[in-house]
Design a protein around this motif. Structure first.
Motif, PDB file in Angstrom:
ATOM      1  N   VAL A   1       4.732  -6.003  18.591  1.00 14.84           N
ATOM      2  CA  VAL A   1       4.398  -6.670  17.324  1.00 14.84           C
ATOM      3  C   VAL A   1       3.287  -5.909  16.601  1.00 14.84           C
ATOM      4  O   VAL A   1       3.317  -5.745  15.378  1.00 14.84           O
ATOM      5  CB  VAL A   1       3.977  -8.126  17.588  1.00 14.84           C
ATOM      6  N   THR A   2       2.319  -5.417  17.360  1.00 11.73           N
ATOM      7  CA  THR A   2       1.218  -4.664  16.766  1.00 11.73           C
ATOM      8  C   THR A   2       1.706  -3.382  16.117  1.00 11.73           C
ATOM      9  O   THR A   2       1.275  -3.012  15.017  1.00 11.73           O
ATOM     10  CB  THR A   2       0.160  -4.340  17.842  1.00 11.73           C
ATOM     11  N   VAL A   3       2.621  -2.678  16.797  1.00 11.81           N
ATOM     12  CA  VAL A   3       3.196  -1.452  16.226  1.00 11.81           C
ATOM     13  C   VAL A   3       3.865  -1.757  14.890  1.00 11.81           C
ATOM     14  O   VAL A   3       3.692  -1.027  13.906  1.00 11.81           O
ATOM     15  CB  VAL A   3       4.199  -0.819  17.209  1.00 11.81           C
ATOM     16  N   LEU A   4       4.614  -2.842  14.828  1.00  6.58           N
ATOM     17  CA  LEU A   4       5.295  -3.221  13.587  1.00  6.58           C
ATOM     18  C   LEU A   4       4.289  -3.567  12.494  1.00  6.58           C
ATOM     19  O   LEU A   4       4.414  -3.102  11.347  1.00  6.58           O
ATOM     20  CB  LEU A   4       6.229  -4.397  13.842  1.00  6.58           C
ATOM     21  N   CYS A   5       3.290  -4.369  12.822  1.00  4.79           N
ATOM     22  CA  CYS A   5       2.303  -4.790  11.813  1.00  4.79           C
ATOM     23  C   CYS A   5       1.495  -3.603  11.289  1.00  4.79           C
ATOM     24  O   CYS A   5       1.250  -3.498  10.076  1.00  4.79           O
ATOM     25  CB  CYS A   5       1.370  -5.847  12.398  1.00  4.79           C
ATOM     26  N   TRP A   6       1.095  -2.722  12.172  1.00  7.05           N
ATOM     27  CA  TRP A   6       0.319  -1.553  11.750  1.00  7.05           C
ATOM     28  C   TRP A   6       1.178  -0.615  10.910  1.00  7.05           C
ATOM     29  O   TRP A   6       0.720  -0.044   9.922  1.00  7.05           O
ATOM     30  CB  TRP A   6      -0.247  -0.849  12.960  1.00  7.05           C
TER      31      TRP A   6
ATOM     32  N   LEU B   1       2.452   1.524   5.620  1.00  4.28           N
ATOM     33  CA  LEU B   1       3.472   1.673   4.591  1.00  4.28           C
ATOM     34  C   LEU B   1       2.971   1.140   3.252  1.00  4.28           C
ATOM     35  O   LEU B   1       3.135   1.777   2.207  1.00  4.28           O
ATOM     36  CB  LEU B   1       4.742   0.944   5.018  1.00  4.28           C
ATOM     37  N   GLY B   2       2.348  -0.034   3.277  1.00  2.00           N
ATOM     38  CA  GLY B   2       1.818  -0.613   2.048  1.00  2.00           C
ATOM     39  C   GLY B   2       0.712   0.230   1.436  1.00  2.00           C
ATOM     40  O   GLY B   2       0.708   0.490   0.226  1.00  2.00           O
ATOM     41  N   LEU B   3      -0.217   0.706   2.270  1.00  2.00           N
ATOM     42  CA  LEU B   3      -1.320   1.525   1.769  1.00  2.00           C
ATOM     43  C   LEU B   3      -0.815   2.848   1.196  1.00  2.00           C
ATOM     44  O   LEU B   3      -1.198   3.260   0.098  1.00  2.00           O
ATOM     45  CB  LEU B   3      -2.312   1.803   2.906  1.00  2.00           C
TER      46      LEU B   3
ATOM     47  N   PRO C   1      -8.875  -0.754   7.563  1.00  2.00           N
ATOM     48  CA  PRO C   1      -7.704  -1.294   8.261  1.00  2.00           C
ATOM     49  C   PRO C   1      -7.608  -0.774   9.692  1.00  2.00           C
ATOM     50  O   PRO C   1      -7.058  -1.440  10.572  1.00  2.00           O
ATOM     51  CB  PRO C   1      -6.523  -0.795   7.416  1.00  2.00           C
ATOM     52  N   GLY C   2      -8.162   0.425   9.920  1.00  2.00           N
ATOM     53  CA  GLY C   2      -8.143   0.975  11.269  1.00  2.00           C
ATOM     54  C   GLY C   2      -8.923   0.131  12.259  1.00  2.00           C
ATOM     55  O   GLY C   2      -8.593   0.088  13.451  1.00  2.00           O
TER      56      GLY C   2
ATOM     57  N   LEU D   1      -3.646  -7.136   9.142  1.00  2.14           N
ATOM     58  CA  LEU D   1      -2.796  -5.979   8.844  1.00  2.14           C
ATOM     59  C   LEU D   1      -1.624  -6.368   7.957  1.00  2.14           C
ATOM     60  O   LEU D   1      -1.243  -5.621   7.041  1.00  2.14           O
ATOM     61  CB  LEU D   1      -2.290  -5.351  10.143  1.00  2.14           C
ATOM     62  N   LEU D   2      -1.046  -7.523   8.198  1.00  2.00           N
ATOM     63  CA  LEU D   2       0.056  -7.990   7.358  1.00  2.00           C
ATOM     64  C   LEU D   2      -0.429  -8.281   5.940  1.00  2.00           C
ATOM     65  O   LEU D   2       0.301  -8.037   4.968  1.00  2.00           O
ATOM     66  CB  LEU D   2       0.699  -9.231   7.973  1.00  2.00           C
ATOM     67  N   ALA D   3      -1.643  -8.793   5.813  1.00  2.00           N
ATOM     68  CA  ALA D   3      -2.208  -9.031   4.478  1.00  2.00           C
ATOM     69  C   ALA D   3      -2.386  -7.713   3.727  1.00  2.00           C
ATOM     70  O   ALA D   3      -2.138  -7.633   2.518  1.00  2.00           O
ATOM     71  CB  ALA D   3      -3.545  -9.764   4.605  1.00  2.00           C
ATOM     72  N   VAL D   4      -2.811  -6.676   4.441  1.00  2.00           N
ATOM     73  CA  VAL D   4      -2.934  -5.347   3.835  1.00  2.00           C
ATOM     74  C   VAL D   4      -1.568  -4.852   3.370  1.00  2.00           C
ATOM     75  O   VAL D   4      -1.419  -4.298   2.274  1.00  2.00           O
ATOM     76  CB  VAL D   4      -3.558  -4.360   4.834  1.00  2.00           C
ATOM     77  N   ALA D   5      -0.545  -5.052   4.195  1.00  2.00           N
ATOM     78  CA  ALA D   5       0.807  -4.631   3.844  1.00  2.00           C
ATOM     79  C   ALA D   5       1.308  -5.348   2.596  1.00  2.00           C
ATOM     80  O   ALA D   5       1.904  -4.725   1.697  1.00  2.00           O
ATOM     81  CB  ALA D   5       1.753  -4.889   5.019  1.00  2.00           C
TER      82      ALA D   5
END
Length: 253
Positions: free
Chosen positions: A140-145, A150-152, A202-203, A228-232
């Motif tokens: 799940v972490t890999v997907l969220c990061w 991708l968003g950034l 974000p890191g 991280l999802l909020a950043v995306a």
């Protein structure tokens, strides 16, 4: 029929952008190889700072986060190349809807970002005997990061006015955000005025999520993944707004 047409257009864009990504694999390959060298070279330093078991985990997650931030250039180039070739506005004027364009651009790059992280993690497990106490949470972490990156990257790709400006933003931003997150040196050793600024990066949240997943701390990982999802979402909103409006037009290059 309408849904089928959307799927066909999005699939065509995914195939086209995957082909473009594979035609120029250099940047992607470098982002896969460099973190492995970082892990090997920096392992003694991290072991000295954190101890044997914790040091192995921290050098893997630190290398992963730093070089995935530098891999933002792969994301931005997927969009900026269209602007450089003067095909971005043609794409926006095509029958493809903004959401379909986003899907077509996002899926190949998302796969590349996830692949980078999986390679680094498998390297750590296979050669450094890294222990993963919560594999499901790690996935799940890999997907969220990946979504946050991708968003950034996409947001910078549509905002940058030139290739030089975009490259500077990725290189300088990637290093600064990595340092601020505590990738290069532990946050506890940083000046007192720097440590409160760490959550801006974000890191920082990616490190918390990955380290929490490795240590089995699900609650900490979930909280970090939410950020991280909020950043995306914020990055996707910027890209979508630029697609809808005229501000996404590229400067003459």
């Amino acid at each position: 029929m309408r849904g089928e047409e959307c799927f066909i257009r999005a699939s065509a864009l995914v195939r086209h952008n995957t082909m473009l990504l594979l035609r120029e694999p250099g940047p992607l390959v470098s982002r896969l190889v460099l973190p492995l060298g970082f892990v090997v070279l920096m392992r003694p330093l991290y072991v000295t700072a954190y101890g044997e078991a914790s040091g192995r985990a921290r050098v893997v997650t630190g290398g992963l986060v730093m070089f995935s931030l530098l891999a933002l250039s792969v994301v931005g180039n997927a969009i900026f190349s269209e602007r450089l070739w003067h095909t971005w506005n043609r794409l926006r004027a095509s029958p493809a809807r903004p959401l379909e364009v986003l899907v077509g651009k996002s899926v190949p790059v998302l796969g590349a970002l996830a692949c980078q992280q999986v390679v680094v993690l498998l390297f750590g497990v296979a050669l450094l005997h890294l222990r993963v106490l919560s594999p499901a949470t790690l996935c799940v972490t890999v997907l969220c990061w990946s979504l946050a990156l991708l968003g950034l990257g996409a947001a910078l790709g549509v905002v940058a006015r030139s290739l030089a400006q975009m490259s500077a933003a990725y290189d300088i931003g990637g290093i600064l955000l990595s340092a601020l997150a505590g990738v290069m040196v532990p946050l506890s050793t940083m000046p007192g005025w720097v440590r409160p600024l760490a959550p801006i990066s974000p890191g920082y949240w990616a490190l918390r999520a990955f380290n929490g997943a490795l240590d089995g701390d699900t609650s900490d990982t979930v909280a970090a993944c939410a950020v991280l999802l909020a950043v995306a979402v914020a990055g996707a909103a910027v890209v979508y707004a630029r697609l809808l409006g005229g501000a996404g037009r590229a400067a003459e290059l």
